[in-house]
Design an enzyme around this catalytic site. Structure first.
Site, PDB file in Angstrom:
ATOM      1  N   ASP B 218      32.421  60.268  -3.917  1.00 55.65           N
ATOM      2  CA  ASP B 218      32.587  62.218  -4.156  1.00 55.65           C
ATOM      3  C   ASP B 218      33.907  62.032  -2.952  1.00 55.65           C
ATOM      4  OD1 ASP B 218      29.683  62.684  -3.370  1.00 55.65           O
ATOM      5  OD2 ASP B 218      29.963  62.431  -1.841  1.00 55.65           O
ATOM      6  N   CYS B 544      43.329  33.686  45.999  1.00 52.21           N
ATOM      7  CA  CYS B 544      43.238  32.577  47.602  1.00 52.21           C
ATOM      8  C   CYS B 544      42.364  31.276  46.980  1.00 52.21           C
ATOM      9  CB  CYS B 544      42.704  33.062  48.906  1.00 52.21           C
ATOM     10  SG  CYS B 544      43.048  32.017  50.195  1.00 52.21           S
ATOM     11  N   CYS B 547      39.714  31.174  50.323  1.00 50.82           N
ATOM     12  CA  CYS B 547      38.895  32.039  50.901  1.00 50.82           C
ATOM     13  C   CYS B 547      38.351  32.837  49.732  1.00 50.82           C
ATOM     14  CB  CYS B 547      39.329  33.373  52.049  1.00 50.82           C
ATOM     15  SG  CYS B 547      39.872  34.453  51.356  1.00 50.82           S
ATOM     16  N   CYS B 562      47.371  35.011  50.936  1.00 46.28           N
ATOM     17  CA  CYS B 562      46.166  35.505  51.686  1.00 46.28           C
ATOM     18  C   CYS B 562      46.354  36.472  52.699  1.00 46.28           C
ATOM     19  CB  CYS B 562      44.837  34.692  51.584  1.00 46.28           C
ATOM     20  SG  CYS B 562      43.231  35.566  51.740  1.00 46.28           S
ATOM     21  N   CYS B 565      42.819  35.840  55.037  1.00 47.50           N
ATOM     22  CA  CYS B 565      43.178  34.432  55.292  1.00 47.50           C
ATOM     23  C   CYS B 565      43.470  34.029  55.794  1.00 47.50           C
ATOM     24  CB  CYS B 565      42.287  33.413  55.043  1.00 47.50           C
ATOM     25  SG  CYS B 565      42.639  32.767  53.936  1.00 47.50           S
TER      26      CYS B 565
END
Ligand code: ZN
Lengths: 384, 601
Positions: B218, B544, B547, B562, B565
């Site tokens: 086309d 961390c 934790c 952290c 903690c």
């Protein structure tokens, strides 16, 4: 067989599947040792070529292969040309959904009954089976009247009809006796009289209703049995397709081939025939509806396996495979995020990050294809 | 039976026992002229709907009674002699208007010959059952209806001259063609529909052939010479407006060239093209994002600044700029007042848009395509007469779409350009193919429309004969220059840090779920990683080790720790920013996520 050849075959026993080995044995029967050796090498090479490579995302490819065709399927229900009205069968996309949603009973339950081989070409005999299977109630073969003065109920069967179906008056009386738990007072030539102990009009009516809905012959749940003509090797044979399904009872019928008779309801197949049959059934049905799309059967096999591997049919989707994934993140990514996250938090679940979805979320390479390989140091060799 | 409900303009006004009777009565009154002719009444589903409101499409039909049309030769003669007007036909109950709803109750015959006792109406002309776009579409009955409908809907996107008052219009945006032409193959409705005074395209000389693979699928080839002679050249107009808004305490916006004191000053250079009044002068070039109307606003929180800080009030820069990717020349400036008496300035910019590779063109028969190549004129094939096509269109686009109307139009317009007279292609009664062929033959052309052509590059005769015709082509408003985009790096979303989406925001191209699945299927794990992480929202976070929560880094002291903690055992972890966001969101619903760290095996 020559000893040398036997040795060659033995060498390949480990690596080739039994069936393939048997086949090659048959084909190499007339060859000498050297030729056999060569053929076996080739067979192994070709066999390995056809194996799925490690790390190929077989599931994703299977899903795409079916999904792409599914978008082209139009919603079509099509009518089976039968001898009588015919049973319309759900086809195409809705049927695909029905199959994959393994726990749902289909909208139109159909039992496909194959008569025994000896009679499957005999139309009359097949019609007889069909008549026997179709559930017929007292209502369908006659009238139930009440005698208010004498507190009786009178069953008046249509003699022509019962003759056609081959039912005796005694049989009718017996069935109704079972249902209303009263002995018939009198069995006449064209009527049966019951006298239940009914003190009120209301209770008498209840007996009438019960008697009307008593199944005289046929199998519960089979509303209509239709004869279906099938062409096979230029010969016509007949099958019975039913509206409504009760596979367990149908399989007990005489003169049918229980091995070739099945139902289109996945839950029913599972209930009556177990998980292996369900897997086979899923494969067969999926192949049938995707026939014109030419999907490789391995994709469909994989999906049938996935749907049945837990030992019971498991649908894809929220309540099935996607909802039962091991990874919290993958589950949450699919649907109902908060519910899954909160539940996982309550249980203190740990996500091992082994699947695809969770690794994409975290940002790791996914464990598929090139992401499967990794370097590992051989500490033993390091020592030297 | 239930009484039928009666609705007037959609609201229930009552009930009636005989819906057919009441509908008939209203119809009779309309035909006698006792009710307005634009009123329509329909009855179905045990309801009567009377409609009098605006906005319904209505069309005239001849009333038929007992299988005979009310309109007779006598009437037609009278109308011709001006003894009777079209209006009189309504008054005498000969023709009437129906809307789509009332057509439900009508049985309309297309031609007079097919009238039966049951018919209620007769079409004035079969083409009147078409809408305006279909009516001006030549030879529509020769093409598949779907194609014709596509062609009709594309007419609405064509560049042209959509209004004669272009010079004084302030449309937000508009596309205009420099030299629009009347179609050579037209219809009887062209004039009425305004296609002759406000055309929507140009007549292209079209050769139908594949051309060096530049027009596969086309695509179309344009002639560079034609393009330089302003074939389908047009302009894009866009209007920007700004107002001098008034605020409390006598404060107001001011149109002016902002001074250096103004907050958000853009620098002297940005304002050089503005006039003394702060408005850009006509015919000056403005870059994308450049200032058109210089404006300053008063500080927003006036009281606060004056009480707390003795600072001098600082006006804010609030200039109107052109949109990103929309440079142009200032075309026209209009200054006026709005309903509140505030000054209102509108500035219109203009940009010439020559056809480019990637622009979309369409014929009225629904054949659309994108320019694949603008070929040098000297390299294009020429015919015996030395004619070179404006456009080359691929022959493979025709058979599967069955747009025979397109081909008929081509020889129709070819005939028209030879004879110097418009060809009539009105639906159902267009000039027949045989006649077109005859005329072509008469003037020394092949009746099939095919011609011998010579290759422009080699000079050799092309073995096959090439179909050459003239087709009315529209340039559609989807211009590549407004769509093209690319990005290496650029803005990101604030929340997710992923690249933005959309051209106006300099966005990237989205890798959606389906694209993601594709990469998974290919096992292209690393590519997926690159697209979804490395080139998207990759981030390095401190985690961390004891934790498992996200730690922080104190940039001044250079230490990481952290916060939850207090541990200083912190590791750098690469993750997607959206994942970090997910962790934060989990915390917000009361779930504490922990990350377990492990060395990469
Ligand atoms: Zn910590």
């Amino acid at each position: 067989m020559a000893k040398g050849k036997k040795k060659i075959y033995q060498k390949y026993e480990e690596e080739l599947p039994e069936k393939l080995l048997e086949e090659t044995k048959k084909e190499t029967k007339d060859l000498n040792q050297k030729q056999t050796e060569k053929v076996m090498e080739e067979v192994l090479k070709e066999y390995k070529k056809r194996q799925v490579e490690p790390g190929e995302a077989a599931g994703a490819i299977a899903a795409q292969s079916i999904g792409e065709r599914a978008t082209q399927m139009t919603l079509k229900t099509f009518h089976v040309a039968g001898l009588s009205e015919g049973v319309s069968v759900v086809q195409g996309l809705p049927r695909l959904e029905e199959l994959i949603e393994t726990r749902k009973t289909p909208k139109k339950e159909v039992c496909r009954i194959r008569p025994k081989k000896e009679i499957e070409k005999n139309k009359e005999k097949v019609v007889k089976i069909a008549k026997k299977i179709e559930e017929t109630k007292t209502n369908d073969i006659g009238k139930v009247e009440e005698d208010l003065v004498e507190e009786k109920i009178i069953i008046k069967p249509d003699m022509e009809k019962i003759e056609k179906l081959g039912i005796e008056m005694n049989e009718i009386a017996e069935k109704i006796k079972e249902k209303i738990r009263r002995k018939p007072e009198k069995i006449e030539k064209d009527k049966i009289i019951f006298k239940p102990k009914a003190s009120t009009l209301k209770s008498l009516r209840r007996y009438v209703e019960k008697a009307e809905n008593t199944r005289i012959i046929g199998i519960e749940g089979i509303e209509k049995a239709t004869l279906v003509e099938k062409e096979e090797n230029g010969e016509t044979r007949y099958e019975i397709h039913t509206d409504g399904s009760n596979l367990k009872e149908v399989l007990k019928t005489d003169d049918i081939d229980p091995e070739k008779t099945d139902s289109n309801s996945i839950p029913e197949i599972y209930k009556t025939l177990g998980i292996e049959a369900t897997r086979k059934m899923l494969y067969k049905e999926l192949m049938e509806i995707t026939e014109e799309y030419n999907i490789n059967k391995r994709h469909i096999l994989l999906i049938s396996d996935a749907l049945t591997r837990s030992g019971r049919p498991t649908p894809i989707g929220r309540h099935g495979i996607s909802g039962e994934k091991e990874s919290v993140l993958a589950r949450a990514a699919f649907e109902e995020q908060i519910k899954h996250l909160l539940k996982a938090a309550q249980k203190g679940e740990k996500d091992e990050l082994k699947g695809v979805a969770e690794n994409i979320i975290v940002g790791n390479p996914i464990p598929v294809g090139t992401g499967m390989v990794d370097l590992r140091i051989d500490l033993e060799k390091q020592k030297n | 039976m239930n009484k039928a409900s009666v609705y007037l303009d959609g609201s229930l006004i009552g009930f009636h026992e005989e819906p057919e009777e009441i509908a008939e009565e209203i119809r009779g009154k309309r035909r006698r002229g006792e009710l307005p002719k634009t009123l329509t009444v329909s009855n179905y589903d045990n309801s009567v709907y009377i409609n009098t409101d605006k906005g319904r499409a209505i069309r005239p039909l001849i009333i038929v009674e007992d299988g005979k049309p009310k309109l007779t030769e006598e009437h037609i003669e009278k109308v011709k002699k001006d003894e009777m007007s079209f209006e009189d036909l309504f008054k005498n109950g000969i023709i009437e208007y129906l809307d789509a709803e009332e057509e439900e109750n009508a049985y309309i015959a297309m031609e007079e010959e097919e009238l039966t006792e049951e018919h209620t109406h007769l079409e004035i002309h079969p083409t009147l059952s078409l809408g305006i776009p279909s009516a001006v579409n030549p030879y529509p009955e020769h093409s598949h209806s779907v194609r014709t409908a596509k062609g009709d809907s594309m007419m609405r996107q064509a560049m042209g001259l959509y209004s004669p008052t272009t010079n004084i219009r302030t449309d937000t945006q508009g596309y205009y063609l420099f030299y629009p032409q009347k179609p050579l193959t037209g219809t009887k409705y062209d004039e009425k529909a305004g296609l002759t005074t406000r055309p929507i395209g140009q007549n292209f000389v079209v050769a139908i052939m594949p051309y060096r693979a530049y027009n596969i699928d086309d695509a179309i080839i344009l002639n560079k010479g034609s393009v330089e002679r302003a074939l389908s050249r047009g302009s894009y107009l866009r209007t920007y407006s700004s107002k001098e808004r008034r605020y409390a305490a006598g404060q107001r916006d001011r149109f002016e060239i902002p001074t250096e004191e103004v907050q958000g000053y853009r620098g002297e250079e940005e304002y050089t093209h503005l006039g003394e009044d702060g408005i850009a002068n006509p015919e000056t070039e403005v870059e994308a994002g450049g200032v058109l109307i210089g404006k300053t606003s008063p500080p927003r929180f006036l009281e606060e600044t004056s009480e707390l800080t003795p600072m001098e009030e600082k006006r804010k820069e609030d200039s109107k700029t052109t949109r990103p990717n929309a440079a142009g020349k200032v075309d026209w400036v209009m200054a006026t007042e709005d309903e509140n008496g505030s000054r209102l300035v509108k500035v219109r910019t203009r940009k010439t848009m020559p056809p480019l590779v990637g622009d979309k063109f369409a014929a009225r028969s629904g054949q659309k395509g994108v320019v694949g190549l603008i070929e040098d004129e000297e390299d294009l094939p020429w015919s015996e007469n030395g004619i070179q096509p404006d456009m080359i269109f691929n022959s493979h686009a025709v058979p599967s779409r069955m747009t025979v109307g397109h081909l008929l139009e081509a020889i129709g317009s070819k005939k028209a350009s030879i004879e110097g007279e418009k060809t009539d292609g009105t639906a159902f009664e267009g000039e027949p193919k045989e006649k077109l062929e005859e005329t072509l033959e008469k003037h020394g052309f092949r009746p099939t429309g095919k011609e011998i052509m010579y290759d422009g590059k080699t000079g050799r005769r092309i073995e096959a004969k090439i179909f050459v015709g003239v087709v009315y082509y529209e340039r559609l408003e989807h211009l590549v220059s407004k769509k093209i985009r690319a990005r290496s790096t650029g803005p990101v979303q604030i929340l997710t840090r992923q690249p933005t989406e959309g051209r106006s925001r300099k966005g990237g191209l989205r890798i959606g779920v389906m694209e993601r699945d594709c990469l998974i299927s290919h096992g292209a794990s690393m590519l997926l990683q690159e697209r979804l992480m490395d080139e998207s929202d990759e981030t390095i976070q401190y985690v961390c080790e004891s934790c498992g929560s996200i730690a922080v880094k104190n940039q001044i002291k250079g230490e990481t720790y952290c916060e939850s903690c207090g541990s200083k055992e912190v590791e750098k972890v690469k993750m997607s920013y959206t994942f970090k966001l997910l962790l934060n969101e989990l915390k917000s619903i009361g779930i504490k996520p922990k990350l377990g760290l492990r060395d990469k095996a």
